[in-house]
Design a protein around this motif. Structure first.
Motif, PDB file in Angstrom:
ATOM      1  N   THR A   1       0.824  -1.205   0.000  1.00 20.84           N
ATOM      2  CA  THR A   1       0.000   0.000   0.000  1.00 20.84           C
ATOM      3  C   THR A   1       0.863   1.262   0.000  1.00 20.84           C
ATOM      4  N   THR A   2       2.194   1.105  -0.011  1.00 20.01           N
ATOM      5  CA  THR A   2       3.076   2.264  -0.130  1.00 20.01           C
ATOM      6  C   THR A   2       2.799   2.940  -1.465  1.00 20.01           C
ATOM      7  N   ASP A   3       2.699   4.247  -1.475  1.00 22.12           N
ATOM      8  CA  ASP A   3       2.338   4.998  -2.679  1.00 22.12           C
ATOM      9  C   ASP A   3       3.536   5.150  -3.614  1.00 22.12           C
ATOM     10  N   PHE A   4       3.519   4.375  -4.709  1.00 19.78           N
ATOM     11  CA  PHE A   4       4.545   4.491  -5.747  1.00 19.78           C
ATOM     12  C   PHE A   4       3.997   5.199  -6.985  1.00 19.78           C
ATOM     13  N   TYR A   5       2.752   5.634  -6.934  1.00 19.31           N
ATOM     14  CA  TYR A   5       2.144   6.374  -8.041  1.00 19.31           C
ATOM     15  C   TYR A   5       2.494   7.844  -7.815  1.00 19.31           C
ATOM     16  N   ASP A   6       3.768   8.191  -8.081  1.00 22.52           N
ATOM     17  CA  ASP A   6       4.280   9.495  -7.676  1.00 22.52           C
ATOM     18  C   ASP A   6       4.997  10.270  -8.782  1.00 22.52           C
ATOM     19  N   GLY A   7       4.905   9.810 -10.025  1.00 23.45           N
ATOM     20  CA  GLY A   7       5.539  10.516 -11.133  1.00 23.45           C
ATOM     21  C   GLY A   7       7.044  10.329 -11.207  1.00 23.45           C
ATOM     22  N   LYS A   8       7.593   9.365 -10.450  1.00 24.35           N
ATOM     23  CA  LYS A   8       9.034   9.096 -10.452  1.00 24.35           C
ATOM     24  C   LYS A   8       9.286   7.688 -10.987  1.00 24.35           C
TER      25      LYS A   8
END
Length: 186
Positions: free
Chosen positions: A78-85
């Motif tokens: 559930t760690t947010d990797f949808y971050d534009g990186k």
């Protein structure tokens, strides 16, 4: 915003691994639908057999799912990797041989696993779908971002995964080193 397909063969019992670099186009999580990164399933779509990788709309986490049509197993974070990186994402799926598991890695670190999977049957698949899935190929489920250096390998019945945890960490480290020097990884 499209999706792509390729013809593939069935996923047998044994080891399967995949590695890729990906980047979402924004840092805002998808509003209402999970975004499909890639999936493998049969064209008819009726059997429910699949292996897929997707971004979760509620958290920006990543989920790996494997189903043999009767049981679905998940490895997710559930760690947010949808971050534009840019992120390196890899997984290993092993079925049979007395050791069945799913392992999901992001940026060289194991972030999710199912250490004793129940979906031990072969997955009848004849298509690889990039950025969407067969069940409802709509733009709402498309992964909005960039995917590069996609590697998928099935070892075959009874054989171990081609990638190892050490190899996954090395691929990530080499890519990050190039990014730090300002050299394109891809």
């Amino acid at each position: 915003d499209g999706y792509y397909t390729a013809t593939v063969s069935n996923i047998s019992n044994g080891g399967m691994s995949s590695s890729m670099w990906l980047k979402s186009e924004s840092a805002t999580n998808p509003a209402t639908n999970d975004e499909m990164i890639w999936s493998m399933m049969d064209v008819a779509g009726a059997s429910g057999e699949h292996i897929l990788l997707q971004f979760l709309h509620t958290s920006g986490g990543i989920q790996l799912a494997r189903s043999d049509g009767s049981v679905q197993d998940l490895a997710s974070t559930t760690t947010d990797f949808y971050d534009g990186k840019w992120h390196h994402v890899a997984f290993m799926s092993q079925v049979g041989g007395g050791n069945s598991f799913l392992e999901l890695y992001v940026d060289g670190v194991k972030v999710g696993e199912d250490a004793s999977i129940g979906a031990t049957g072969a997955v009848a698949s004849d298509r690889l779908y990039l950025f969407n899935t067969l069940d409802t190929p709509t733009a709402a489920k498309n992964f909005h971002g960039t995917l590069d250096e996609l590697y998928i390998q099935e070892a075959g019945a009874g054989l171990p995964c081609a990638l190892t945890a050490g190899a996954i960490a090395k691929i990530h480290a080499e890519g990050r080193k190039k990014l730090a020097m300002g050299t394109p990884v891809f």
